[in-house]
Structures are given as C-alpha cells and as structure tokens.
Motif scaffolding. Structure first.
Motif, PDB file in Angstrom:
ATOM      1  N   LEU A  23      24.320  69.565  85.768  1.00 32.92           N
ATOM      2  CA  LEU A  23      23.481  68.574  86.614  1.00 32.92           C
ATOM      3  C   LEU A  23      23.815  67.227  86.263  1.00 32.92           C
ATOM      4  CD1 LEU A  23      20.838  68.383  88.394  1.00 32.92           C
ATOM      5  CD2 LEU A  23      19.641  68.132  86.326  1.00 32.92           C
ATOM      6  N   GLU A  24      24.170  66.470  87.426  1.00 34.14           N
ATOM      7  CA  GLU A  24      24.586  64.855  86.986  1.00 34.14           C
ATOM      8  C   GLU A  24      23.598  63.911  87.505  1.00 34.14           C
ATOM      9  OE1 GLU A  24      28.493  64.592  88.230  1.00 34.14           O
ATOM     10  OE2 GLU A  24      29.524  66.288  87.109  1.00 34.14           O
ATOM     11  N   VAL A  25      23.000  63.169  86.942  1.00 38.14           N
ATOM     12  CA  VAL A  25      21.888  62.190  87.155  1.00 38.14           C
ATOM     13  C   VAL A  25      22.125  61.066  86.851  1.00 38.14           C
ATOM     14  CG1 VAL A  25      19.576  61.823  87.404  1.00 38.14           C
ATOM     15  CG2 VAL A  25      20.241  64.212  87.512  1.00 38.14           C
ATOM     16  N   ASP A  26      22.637  59.721  87.472  1.00 42.12           N
ATOM     17  CA  ASP A  26      22.384  58.549  86.846  1.00 42.12           C
ATOM     18  C   ASP A  26      23.631  58.509  85.723  1.00 42.12           C
ATOM     19  OD1 ASP A  26      21.415  56.014  86.991  1.00 42.12           O
ATOM     20  OD2 ASP A  26      20.576  56.132  84.885  1.00 42.12           O
ATOM     21  N   GLY A  27      24.748  59.093  86.263  1.00 40.55           N
ATOM     22  CA  GLY A  27      26.017  58.956  85.281  1.00 40.55           C
ATOM     23  C   GLY A  27      25.814  59.875  84.073  1.00 40.55           C
ATOM     24  N   LEU A  28      24.649  60.821  83.986  1.00 44.08           N
ATOM     25  CA  LEU A  28      24.711  61.512  82.822  1.00 44.08           C
ATOM     26  C   LEU A  28      24.886  62.961  83.455  1.00 44.08           C
ATOM     27  CD1 LEU A  28      21.345  59.936  81.346  1.00 44.08           C
ATOM     28  CD2 LEU A  28      23.497  59.522  80.626  1.00 44.08           C
ATOM     29  N   SER A  29      25.421  63.707  82.394  1.00 42.48           N
ATOM     30  CA  SER A  29      26.003  65.135  82.716  1.00 42.48           C
ATOM     31  C   SER A  29      24.802  66.122  81.918  1.00 42.48           C
ATOM     32  CB  SER A  29      27.329  65.435  82.347  1.00 42.48           C
ATOM     33  OG  SER A  29      27.662  66.695  82.852  1.00 42.48           O
ATOM     34  N   PHE A  30      24.270  67.152  82.417  1.00 42.56           N
ATOM     35  CA  PHE A  30      23.440  68.113  81.649  1.00 42.56           C
ATOM     36  C   PHE A  30      23.850  69.490  81.896  1.00 42.56           C
ATOM     37  CE2 PHE A  30      20.864  64.483  82.684  1.00 42.56           C
ATOM     38  CZ  PHE A  30      19.856  64.153  81.636  1.00 42.56           C
ATOM     39  N   GLU A  31      24.042  70.060  80.829  1.00 43.01           N
ATOM     40  CA  GLU A  31      24.540  71.415  80.961  1.00 43.01           C
ATOM     41  C   GLU A  31      23.203  72.313  81.291  1.00 43.01           C
ATOM     42  OE1 GLU A  31      26.617  74.967  78.513  1.00 43.01           O
ATOM     43  OE2 GLU A  31      26.355  73.352  77.638  1.00 43.01           O
ATOM     44  N   VAL A  68      14.495  65.409  85.755  1.00 40.90           N
ATOM     45  CA  VAL A  68      15.438  64.533  84.828  1.00 40.90           C
ATOM     46  C   VAL A  68      15.192  63.127  85.275  1.00 40.90           C
ATOM     47  CG1 VAL A  68      17.719  63.675  84.368  1.00 40.90           C
ATOM     48  CG2 VAL A  68      17.170  66.238  84.737  1.00 40.90           C
ATOM     49  N   GLU A  69      14.814  62.758  86.463  1.00 45.47           N
ATOM     50  CA  GLU A  69      14.647  61.422  86.735  1.00 45.47           C
ATOM     51  C   GLU A  69      13.358  60.859  86.219  1.00 45.47           C
ATOM     52  OE1 GLU A  69      16.869  60.997  91.340  1.00 45.47           O
ATOM     53  OE2 GLU A  69      14.781  61.719  90.880  1.00 45.47           O
ATOM     54  N   GLU A  70      12.292  61.437  86.092  1.00 41.39           N
ATOM     55  CA  GLU A  70      11.266  61.158  85.480  1.00 41.39           C
ATOM     56  C   GLU A  70      11.157  61.013  84.083  1.00 41.39           C
ATOM     57  OE1 GLU A  70       8.581  64.366  86.191  1.00 41.39           O
ATOM     58  OE2 GLU A  70       8.058  64.020  88.026  1.00 41.39           O
ATOM     59  N   LYS A  71      12.340  61.510  83.249  1.00 41.41           N
ATOM     60  CA  LYS A  71      12.563  61.534  81.936  1.00 41.41           C
ATOM     61  C   LYS A  71      13.724  60.731  81.504  1.00 41.41           C
ATOM     62  CE  LYS A  71       9.351  64.751  81.089  1.00 41.41           C
ATOM     63  NZ  LYS A  71       8.168  64.352  80.435  1.00 41.41           N
ATOM     64  N   LEU A  72      14.386  59.963  82.476  1.00 39.78           N
ATOM     65  CA  LEU A  72      15.622  59.173  82.185  1.00 39.78           C
ATOM     66  C   LEU A  72      15.416  57.990  81.235  1.00 39.78           C
ATOM     67  CD1 LEU A  72      17.218  58.513  85.787  1.00 39.78           C
ATOM     68  CD2 LEU A  72      18.026  59.676  83.747  1.00 39.78           C
ATOM     69  N   LEU A  73      14.362  57.560  81.034  1.00 37.57           N
ATOM     70  CA  LEU A  73      13.989  56.391  80.114  1.00 37.57           C
ATOM     71  C   LEU A  73      14.146  57.126  78.399  1.00 37.57           C
ATOM     72  CD1 LEU A  73      13.360  53.482  78.972  1.00 37.57           C
ATOM     73  CD2 LEU A  73      10.969  53.938  79.419  1.00 37.57           C
TER      74      LEU A  73
END
Length: 250
Positions: A23-31, A68-73
C-alpha cells in the motif's frame, strides 16, 4: 501480474496505489497483511523504519488508504524517531574491552589464549578464545540463543499458567525486527536479542506475546489483560521503544 488501478485519492501530491501486498500512500510504502482473526486496522513502524499494516480479510483497499491518511502525522513522527534511534547503534568489535549486553548488564570482552570452549562468561567478563575471533558473532549469537531458550522457557511456563494461556512450544530464533510472536497452535517465539534486555523488559515481551494467545490484536481487552499482570506495562513498553536499539549493532 495484473495491472494495479490507481486510486483517485491524492495525498501530498502523490498518487495512491494499493495491491494485495503493498500500500503506497504519500510516498510511503506499507506491507499489507490480512488476517481472518483481525477485527481492526493497525499500522506498525519497525525499528528500521519499515512500515506494515494489518487488516481484516474483508477490509476494502479504500478503507486502508483512508486509515493510513488519518495516521500520516503519527507515522512520519515514528519514522523520525526510529531514524534517530538507529544512529545510536554502533557496530560491535570483537576486541579486548568491548562491551556486550546480557540481561541488561554490560560485560567486557576478554580475549584469551587457552580455553576449552569458544566463549564463556566468568568473573564478570565474556571470555572469547583468540583463535575463534573470526567467528565471534556466530559464537556469541549461539551462546545468547541457548541462554535465551532456557530463560524464556521458564518465564513462559510461569506466566502462561498465571494468564491462562495454552503454550505448546517455545522457540528462540532471529525474528528480524520483532521481539516476539504468538503463532497458531500455541507456539510462542522470541528473538534471541531479547535476552540482552533487562529482565523486567524481557518479561514485558513475554507477557505481551502471551496476551496475544488470548487476543490476536491490540484491542482494549488485550491491554487490559497485559495490565492485569503488569500494572506498569506502559513504562516498560516506553523503555523498550526508547532503549531497545541498544541491542543492535551485533
């Protein structure tokens, strides 16, 4: 391999993409890990900064993205903390005077000419045979693993009985960046590096993993169970997060 659809959602000016494994969000890659035992979503930031998310089988990709977007900070803050702590992990050298941890205490290394075994702990020192220095890490890991097997077996037997958890097997191995795990069939595993931690912190790892034998996720009930047996678990958990990096570099 099938082509992955791009989500219409934008985060930080970057496209968001999901797959069965990433899962890729805001340039971050999550397994992404899915489990039929999982009821809630959870993000984990490993000690290396690697990211993963655990989700129920039925959770839609869009739900993961929004979570993930809610937890980005929080995620970015944790990544910065992990990077800062990683800088404090010097690489150990197998020379006279180097310090090596065992159950929270640092023991200086002494190179010796004659010794029946490759490594021993005596008189407050790790004694390593000079002829075996080239295998120093291998020898020390093996020593730690044997001691950890005995120590964690005793702890699990005592604590599992108190907590009402059924354990069939205790393993000590290299778990990467996890301190422990509770698997199917009552198998509990611990990283050999956990034997380097102070006993009170290693005990927290034991209680934490045994609680997973009753509650697979980090639900409210999970933490209630942990607190029943370790009222000061928050302090121990915080200590581990801040100081666990001390066992790296080996």
């Amino acid at each position: 391999m099938r082509h992955l659809p791009l989500s219409p959602i934008r985060t930080g000016g970057k496209q968001t993409r999901t797959s069965d494994h990433r899962l890729e969000v805001d340039g971050l890659s999550f397994e992404v890990h899915r489990s039929d035992r999982r009821k809630t979503l959870q993000i984990t930031v490993e000690r290396t900064g690697a990211l993963s998310i655990v989700a129920p089988l039925q959770a839609a990709d869009q739900q993961l993205v929004e979570f993930v977007e809610e937890k980005l900070l929080w995620v970015h803050t944790k990544i910065e903390e992990k990077a800062r702590l990683q800088q404090r992990a010097p690489i150990k050298e197998f020379v006279d005077g180097e310090g090596f941890l065992y159950l929270g205490k640092s023991y200086r290394l002494k190179l010796v000419e004659n010794q029946l075994v490759d490594l021993s702990l005596r008189n407050g020192r790790f004694c390593l045979r000079k002829a075996s220095v080239h295998r120093g890490r291998e020898i020390l890991v093996s020593w730690y693993t044997r001691r950890a097997q005995d120590w964690f077996e005793r702890q699990v037997t005592e604590q599992a009985n108190r907590m009402g958890v059924s354990v069939k097997e205790v393993n000590v191995q290299d778990l990467g960046y996890r301190w422990g795990s509770f698997g199917s069939g009552g198998r509990v595993s611990f990283h050999w590096k956990a034997i380097l931690l102070p006993p009170r912190i290693a005990q927290y790892v034991v209680i934490h993993e045994l609680a997973h034998g009753l509650y697979p996720d980090h639900s409210v009930n999970f933490w209630i169970k942990v607190e029943q047996h370790l009222p000061d678990w928050r302090w121990r958990k915080g200590w581990l997060a801040e100081n666990g990096i001390q066992v790296e570099g080996l």
